[in-house]
Write an enzyme that holds these catalytic residues in place. Structure first.
Site, PDB file in Angstrom:
ATOM      1  N   ARG A   1      -7.777  15.547 -62.247  1.00 13.16           N
ATOM      2  CA  ARG A   1      -6.804  16.432 -61.607  1.00 13.16           C
ATOM      3  C   ARG A   1      -6.386  15.832 -60.267  1.00 13.16           C
ATOM      4  O   ARG A   1      -7.147  15.131 -59.619  1.00 13.16           O
ATOM      5  CB  ARG A   1      -7.394  17.823 -61.373  1.00 13.16           C
ATOM      6  CG  ARG A   1      -7.490  18.666 -62.636  1.00 13.16           C
ATOM      7  CD  ARG A   1      -8.024  20.055 -62.341  1.00 13.16           C
ATOM      8  NE  ARG A   1      -9.402  20.010 -61.897  1.00 13.16           N
ATOM      9  CZ  ARG A   1      -9.802  20.068 -60.645  1.00 13.16           C
ATOM     10  NH1 ARG A   1      -8.925  20.255 -59.668  1.00 13.16           N
ATOM     11  NH2 ARG A   1     -11.077  19.993 -60.341  1.00 13.16           N
TER      12      ARG A   1
ATOM     13  N   TYR B   1      -3.293  13.815 -68.313  1.00 14.67           N
ATOM     14  CA  TYR B   1      -4.751  13.969 -68.354  1.00 14.67           C
ATOM     15  C   TYR B   1      -5.210  15.383 -68.035  1.00 14.67           C
ATOM     16  O   TYR B   1      -4.767  15.985 -67.054  1.00 14.67           O
ATOM     17  CB  TYR B   1      -5.425  12.996 -67.380  1.00 14.67           C
ATOM     18  CG  TYR B   1      -6.913  12.859 -67.678  1.00 14.67           C
ATOM     19  CD1 TYR B   1      -7.334  12.210 -68.824  1.00 14.67           C
ATOM     20  CD2 TYR B   1      -7.870  13.425 -66.846  1.00 14.67           C
ATOM     21  CE1 TYR B   1      -8.679  12.107 -69.135  1.00 14.67           C
ATOM     22  CE2 TYR B   1      -9.217  13.324 -67.140  1.00 14.67           C
ATOM     23  CZ  TYR B   1      -9.619  12.659 -68.290  1.00 14.67           C
ATOM     24  OH  TYR B   1     -10.948  12.560 -68.594  1.00 14.67           O
TER      25      TYR B   1
ATOM     26  N   LYS C   1      -6.257  25.110 -66.560  1.00 16.38           N
ATOM     27  CA  LYS C   1      -6.278  25.438 -65.136  1.00 16.38           C
ATOM     28  C   LYS C   1      -4.955  26.046 -64.675  1.00 16.38           C
ATOM     29  O   LYS C   1      -4.924  26.957 -63.844  1.00 16.38           O
ATOM     30  CB  LYS C   1      -6.638  24.203 -64.307  1.00 16.38           C
ATOM     31  CG  LYS C   1      -8.038  23.660 -64.618  1.00 16.38           C
ATOM     32  CD  LYS C   1      -9.088  24.708 -64.403  1.00 16.38           C
ATOM     33  CE  LYS C   1     -10.422  24.478 -65.062  1.00 16.38           C
ATOM     34  NZ  LYS C   1     -11.269  23.411 -64.677  1.00 16.38           N
TER      35      LYS C   1
ATOM     36  N   HIS D   1     -13.057  30.824 -62.439  1.00 16.90           N
ATOM     37  CA  HIS D   1     -13.579  29.531 -62.894  1.00 16.90           C
ATOM     38  C   HIS D   1     -15.065  29.714 -63.210  1.00 16.90           C
ATOM     39  O   HIS D   1     -15.925  29.252 -62.457  1.00 16.90           O
ATOM     40  CB  HIS D   1     -13.367  28.489 -61.779  1.00 16.90           C
ATOM     41  CG  HIS D   1     -13.587  27.068 -62.199  1.00 16.90           C
ATOM     42  ND1 HIS D   1     -13.832  26.063 -61.290  1.00 16.90           N
ATOM     43  CD2 HIS D   1     -13.581  26.478 -63.410  1.00 16.90           C
ATOM     44  CE1 HIS D   1     -13.975  24.914 -61.935  1.00 16.90           C
ATOM     45  NE2 HIS D   1     -13.830  25.142 -63.215  1.00 16.90           N
TER      46      HIS D   1
ATOM     47  N   SER E   1     -16.018  22.280 -60.162  1.00 17.16           N
ATOM     48  CA  SER E   1     -15.853  21.274 -61.209  1.00 17.16           C
ATOM     49  C   SER E   1     -16.991  20.258 -61.162  1.00 17.16           C
ATOM     50  O   SER E   1     -17.365  19.788 -60.093  1.00 17.16           O
ATOM     51  CB  SER E   1     -14.520  20.564 -61.027  1.00 17.16           C
ATOM     52  OG  SER E   1     -13.478  21.503 -61.081  1.00 17.16           O
TER      53      SER E   1
ATOM     54  N   CYS F   1     -20.119  20.678 -61.657  1.00 17.32           N
ATOM     55  CA  CYS F   1     -21.323  21.175 -60.978  1.00 17.32           C
ATOM     56  C   CYS F   1     -22.216  21.990 -61.915  1.00 17.32           C
ATOM     57  O   CYS F   1     -23.062  22.756 -61.462  1.00 17.32           O
ATOM     58  CB  CYS F   1     -20.950  21.986 -59.750  1.00 17.32           C
ATOM     59  SG  CYS F   1     -20.285  20.954 -58.430  1.00 17.32           S
TER      60      CYS F   1
ATOM     61  N   ASP G   1     -16.054  27.472 -68.981  1.00 13.64           N
ATOM     62  CA  ASP G   1     -15.217  27.069 -67.841  1.00 13.64           C
ATOM     63  C   ASP G   1     -14.418  28.215 -67.215  1.00 13.64           C
ATOM     64  O   ASP G   1     -14.233  28.226 -66.013  1.00 13.64           O
ATOM     65  CB  ASP G   1     -14.252  25.955 -68.282  1.00 13.64           C
ATOM     66  CG  ASP G   1     -13.686  25.158 -67.114  1.00 13.64           C
ATOM     67  OD1 ASP G   1     -14.473  24.698 -66.268  1.00 13.64           O
ATOM     68  OD2 ASP G   1     -12.458  24.998 -67.041  1.00 13.64           O
TER      69      ASP G   1
ATOM     70  N   ARG H   1     -14.254  12.620 -70.618  1.00 14.51           N
ATOM     71  CA  ARG H   1     -14.410  13.985 -71.157  1.00 14.51           C
ATOM     72  C   ARG H   1     -14.415  13.993 -72.674  1.00 14.51           C
ATOM     73  O   ARG H   1     -13.872  13.110 -73.320  1.00 14.51           O
ATOM     74  CB  ARG H   1     -13.227  14.845 -70.685  1.00 14.51           C
ATOM     75  CG  ARG H   1     -13.129  15.012 -69.162  1.00 14.51           C
ATOM     76  CD  ARG H   1     -13.632  16.338 -68.722  1.00 14.51           C
ATOM     77  NE  ARG H   1     -13.774  16.421 -67.265  1.00 14.51           N
ATOM     78  CZ  ARG H   1     -14.218  17.521 -66.658  1.00 14.51           C
ATOM     79  NH1 ARG H   1     -14.540  18.593 -67.341  1.00 14.51           N
ATOM     80  NH2 ARG H   1     -14.356  17.546 -65.346  1.00 14.51           N
TER      81      ARG H   1
HETATM   82  P1  GTP Z   1     -16.084  21.043 -65.159  1.00 12.37           P
HETATM   83  O1  GTP Z   1     -15.863  20.869 -66.634  1.00 12.37           O
HETATM   84  O2  GTP Z   1     -15.500  19.928 -64.351  1.00 12.37           O
HETATM   85  O3  GTP Z   1     -15.618  22.367 -64.656  1.00 12.37           O
HETATM   86  O4  GTP Z   1     -17.669  20.835 -64.905  1.00 12.37           O
HETATM   87  P2  GTP Z   1     -18.945  21.772 -65.193  1.00 12.37           P
HETATM   88  O5  GTP Z   1     -19.116  22.742 -64.084  1.00 12.37           O
HETATM   89  O6  GTP Z   1     -18.903  22.307 -66.572  1.00 12.37           O
HETATM   90  O7  GTP Z   1     -20.153  20.718 -65.052  1.00 12.37           O
HETATM   91  P3  GTP Z   1     -21.145  20.097 -66.159  1.00 12.37           P
HETATM   92  O8  GTP Z   1     -22.011  21.127 -66.817  1.00 12.37           O
HETATM   93  O9  GTP Z   1     -20.354  19.227 -67.049  1.00 12.37           O
HETATM   94  O10 GTP Z   1     -22.101  19.219 -65.230  1.00 12.37           O
HETATM   95  C1  GTP Z   1     -21.620  18.153 -64.458  1.00 12.37           C
HETATM   96  C2  GTP Z   1     -22.755  17.268 -64.047  1.00 12.37           C
HETATM   97  O11 GTP Z   1     -23.698  18.018 -63.269  1.00 12.37           O
HETATM   98  C3  GTP Z   1     -23.534  16.719 -65.236  1.00 12.37           C
HETATM   99  O12 GTP Z   1     -23.162  15.403 -65.516  1.00 12.37           O
HETATM  100  C4  GTP Z   1     -24.966  16.784 -64.817  1.00 12.37           C
HETATM  101  O13 GTP Z   1     -25.426  15.492 -64.462  1.00 12.37           O
HETATM  102  C5  GTP Z   1     -25.019  17.628 -63.570  1.00 12.37           C
HETATM  103  N1  GTP Z   1     -25.865  18.819 -63.776  1.00 12.37           N
HETATM  104  C6  GTP Z   1     -25.604  19.907 -64.536  1.00 12.37           C
HETATM  105  N2  GTP Z   1     -26.619  20.804 -64.475  1.00 12.37           N
HETATM  106  C7  GTP Z   1     -27.543  20.263 -63.645  1.00 12.37           C
HETATM  107  C8  GTP Z   1     -28.826  20.705 -63.151  1.00 12.37           C
HETATM  108  O14 GTP Z   1     -29.318  21.786 -63.472  1.00 12.37           O
HETATM  109  N3  GTP Z   1     -29.472  19.870 -62.293  1.00 12.37           N
HETATM  110  C9  GTP Z   1     -28.952  18.665 -61.921  1.00 12.37           C
HETATM  111  N4  GTP Z   1     -29.651  17.909 -61.073  1.00 12.37           N
HETATM  112  N5  GTP Z   1     -27.755  18.215 -62.359  1.00 12.37           N
HETATM  113  C10 GTP Z   1     -27.068  19.003 -63.204  1.00 12.37           C
HETATM  114  C1  SPV Z   2     -12.342  20.949 -63.889  1.00 14.67           C
HETATM  115  O1  SPV Z   2     -11.977  19.990 -63.185  1.00 14.67           O
HETATM  116  O2  SPV Z   2     -12.814  22.007 -63.388  1.00 14.67           O
HETATM  117  C2  SPV Z   2     -12.267  20.846 -65.360  1.00 14.67           C
HETATM  118  C3  SPV Z   2     -11.588  19.679 -65.941  1.00 14.67           C
HETATM  119  O3  SPV Z   2     -12.717  21.744 -66.054  1.00 14.67           O
HETATM  120  S1  SPV Z   2      -9.867  19.857 -65.929  1.00 14.67           S
HETATM  121  O4  SPV Z   2      -9.466  20.504 -67.174  1.00 14.67           O
HETATM  122  O5  SPV Z   2      -9.287  18.500 -65.867  1.00 14.67           O
HETATM  123  O6  SPV Z   2      -9.447  20.661 -64.818  1.00 14.67           O
HETATM  124 MN    MN Z   3     -13.707  23.380 -64.789  1.00 15.74          MN
END
Ligand code: GTP
Ligand code: SPV
Ligand code: MN
Length: 591
Positions: free
Chosen positions: A78, A206, A215, A235, A257, A259, A284, A376
């Site tokens: 993004r 993308y 989003k 979110h 994002s 996290c 999400d 992704r």
């Molecule tokens: P978006 O799709 O961008 O909104 O991301 P998301 O919030 O769904 O994050 P996602 O679950 O994909 O996690 C992103 C990264 O955070 C992963 O690659 C993990 O390495 C890390 N992560 C997730 N959960 C944990 C946790 O409990 N502990 C730690 N140390 N890292 C974590």
């Molecule tokens: C985020 O960035 O919070 C995502 C990926 O979930 S995107 O769809 O590119 O915004």
């Molecule tokens: Mn997201």
């Protein structure tokens, strides 16, 4: 210009046909194709995409129905600096959004879109955000010249006939126009016209820039509509925690994002939680509305997962791994000689050789990463073995707890509970988190990211806080509010909490609090687990002292935290609800 399949999924809805015709006159595609969402259509479009080199067919024995895509290396995340909220007055967009006057922006974007689809097809994608038949579900149309977007939207939304049927003759639908142009960052604009329920995105192909249901519609336009209509567009992941006796507690959680939302939504409890299950509703986005019983009900508007690939493996997230073994589109990961995919943090050793996300030869000796950090997967949610049947319940699920959490190496304890709704709103509003690869720019800087909505709030952030405060009056039985941080580190830089599946322990305490079962102690920040009321069993090597460390309140760190919160409040001052200023004073006094 011709319409290639008039009749198969066309509509007589006059508002739709007039708008599509207008946009086709503007973009001048060779043909207009109406997507019906069928399997036959998917197969035909996939074959076209492969022939055009947009998709590579992966090893169908290992990964049936899976395809591989590389985006332009200048277009991998993004772009917040190119994202605009175009309202009549700048105040409406507020100081956390880029703003432009709608008239000016329409002129500029129409100039860029004009004639941009010569030699190309304009695909008409009718789609639903939300389960069919739900009063919370909304209809969108995306017009795009990207076949990759069509195939991704087919995974991420309920697309085709089902959306036309839901809409009927209504003119209440989101109008999205997406033109790839030449995918040039200098001509990249992601623009929202909330007053017209319209999105125009040009110059990117993308993720959140181009899949307009996600989003752009479900959050930026969604939040704008939600304020006017008395609901919340957030979110947030949604999960259902099932106890051995079958009791279900539904939780929504906002993390910025990259996290941890997808990971938390798909959590598998550690072995000693016999009979406990975590069901995924969404990973999400949550749309939440007060129900007739006074509780807050949530639906997941999406139908698929657009998840971060690096770090995903059978240990960290087995449900995600199981979800991406078939019918998945992988973008910007590495490609092995036998047409399998690889990324940093996948199970097993790295391949001896492969092509990296840019298509360059890569070996384990290479300095660059093989997969882009924001690579992704797009996978249908029905692939998830722990998909909750309620994910398609038109009524949604009643939320017992709302969790806010950022990525913080210091300051923030593992878990604490807000004293009440308004204190919870304050905790969400002042959230901070380190920036990640999900957006273009520097990674690792702590910034304020209120409710994980900084890049996604479609109007003035101060008014958004006010809306959250006002919502309390509409929810007779409000969810309890919590703050978590999976990412606190020791001075030596090690995580103080194992995270992932072990987050079940935190979830259990939260559910127990909601169900009146666990004790808590009062601290200046909020309620924290009382000794013996937080499960640390079967966690070899994890001591009470370490738990005390991850829960500790460091006063110099909190002084810094309060100053950073002040900067946000100053920025939002003209629209900041005074209730939040009062909450800040109370916190200062307690500390
Ligand atoms: P978006 O799709 O961008 O909104 O991301 P998301 O919030 O769904 O994050 P996602 O679950 O994909 O996690 C992103 C990264 O955070 C992963 O690659 C993990 O390495 C890390 N992560 C997730 N959960 C944990 C946790 O409990 N502990 C730690 N140390 N890292 C974590
Ligand atoms: C985020 O960035 O919070 C995502 C990926 O979930 S995107 O769809 O590119 O915004
Ligand atoms: Mn997201």
């Amino acid at each position: 210009m011709e319409t290639s399949n008039l009749g198969s999924c066309n509509t007589t809805n006059p508002a739709v046909t007039a708008w599509v015709a207008d946009q086709a006159r503007l973009c001048e595609p060779d043909q207009v194709y109406w997507c019906d969402g069928s399997t036959a259509e998917k197969d035909a479009l996939t074959a076209q995409a492969v022939a055009a080199g947009v998709l590579i067919q992966l090893n169908q024995e290992k990964l049936p129905g899976c395809y591989y895509h590389r985006s332009n290396p200048n277009d991998v995340a993004r772009v917040e600096q190119c994202t605009f909220i175009c309202t009549e007055f700048e105040e409406e967009a507020g100081p956390t959004n880029n703003w432009a006057p709608p008239g000016e922006m329409y002129t500029k974007l129409q100039g860029l879109a004009r004639g941009s689809m010569h030699g190309r097809t304009m695909y008409v994608i009718p789609y639903l955000m939300g389960p069919p038949g739900s009063p919370m579900t909304k209809v969108g149309f995306e017009l795009t010249d990207s076949i990759y977007v069509v195939l991704s939207m087919r995974i991420m939304t309920r697309m085709g006939r089902v959306a036309l049927d839901h809409l009927g003759d209504s003119s209440d639908f989101n109008r999205g126009l997406h033109c790839m142009l030449d995918v040039n960052p200098d001509r990249r604009y992601i623009c929202h016209f909330p007053q017209d329920n319209t999105i125009i995105s040009v110059g990117s192909a993308y993720g959140g820039n181009a899949l307009l249901g996600k989003k752009c519609f479900a959050l930026r336009i969604g939040s704008y509509l939600a304020r006017r209509q008395g609901w919340l567009a957030e979110h947030m992941l949604i999960l259902g925690l099932e106890s051995p006796t079958g009791e279900k507690t539904y939780v929504a959680a906002a993390f910025p994002s990259a996290c941890g939302k997808t990971n938390f939504a798909m959590l598998i409890p550690p072995p000693h939680y016999k009979g406990w299950k975590v069901w995924t509703i969404g990973d999400d986005i949550a749309w939440m509305k007060p129900g007739p019983d006074g509780r807050l009900y949530a639906i997941n508007p999406e139908a698929g997962y657009f998840g971060v690939v690096p770090g995903t493996n059978y240990k960290s997230n087995p449900n995600a791994m199981n979800s991406i073994q078939r019918d998945t589109i992988y973008t910007n990961v590495a490609l092995t000689p036998d047409l399998d995919v690889w990324w940093e943090g996948k199970d097993g050793p790295p391949p001896a050789e492969c092509l990296d996300w840019k298509g360059q030869p890569w070996t384990p000796e290479s300095k660059e990463k093989a997969a882009h950090p924001n690579s992704r997967f797009a996978a249908p949610m029905t692939n998830n073995p722990m998909l909750a049947p309620e994910a398609s319940d038109p009524n949604g699920v009643p939320i017992s707890a709302i969790i806010f959490g950022g990525r913080r190496a210091d300051t923030m304890p593992l878990v604490y509970q807000a004293f009440n709704w308004i204190h919870g709103v304050y905790i969400g509003a002042t959230m901070g988190s380190e920036t990640t690869a999900a957006a273009a720019g520097t990674v690792g800087n702590v910034r304020r990211d209120p409710m994980a909505m900084l890049p996604f709030c479609g109007y003035n952030m101060g008014e958004y806080f006010r809306h959250w405060i006002t919502m309390r009056k509409l929810i007779r039985r409000p969810p309890r509010i919590f703050h978590v941080n999976w990412f606190r580190k020791s001075a030596a830089g090690e995580f103080l909490w194992p995270g992932f599946g072990e987050n079940m322990r935190v979830l259990k305490w939260i559910a127990d609090r909601c169900n009146g079962r666990a004790n808590a102690d009062e601290t200046p920040l909020g309620w924290v687990p009382s000794g013996g009321h937080f499960d640390l069993g079967e966690l070899p090597g994890y001591t009470n002292a370490k738990f005390e460390q991850v829960q500790s309140i460091d006063y110099p760190e909190w002084r810094r935290e309060l100053l950073q919160q002040d900067e946000l409040f100053m920025k939002l001052y003209s629209h900041l609800p005074k209730e939040l200023i009062f909450q800040r004073e109370l916190l200062v006094a307690r500390l």
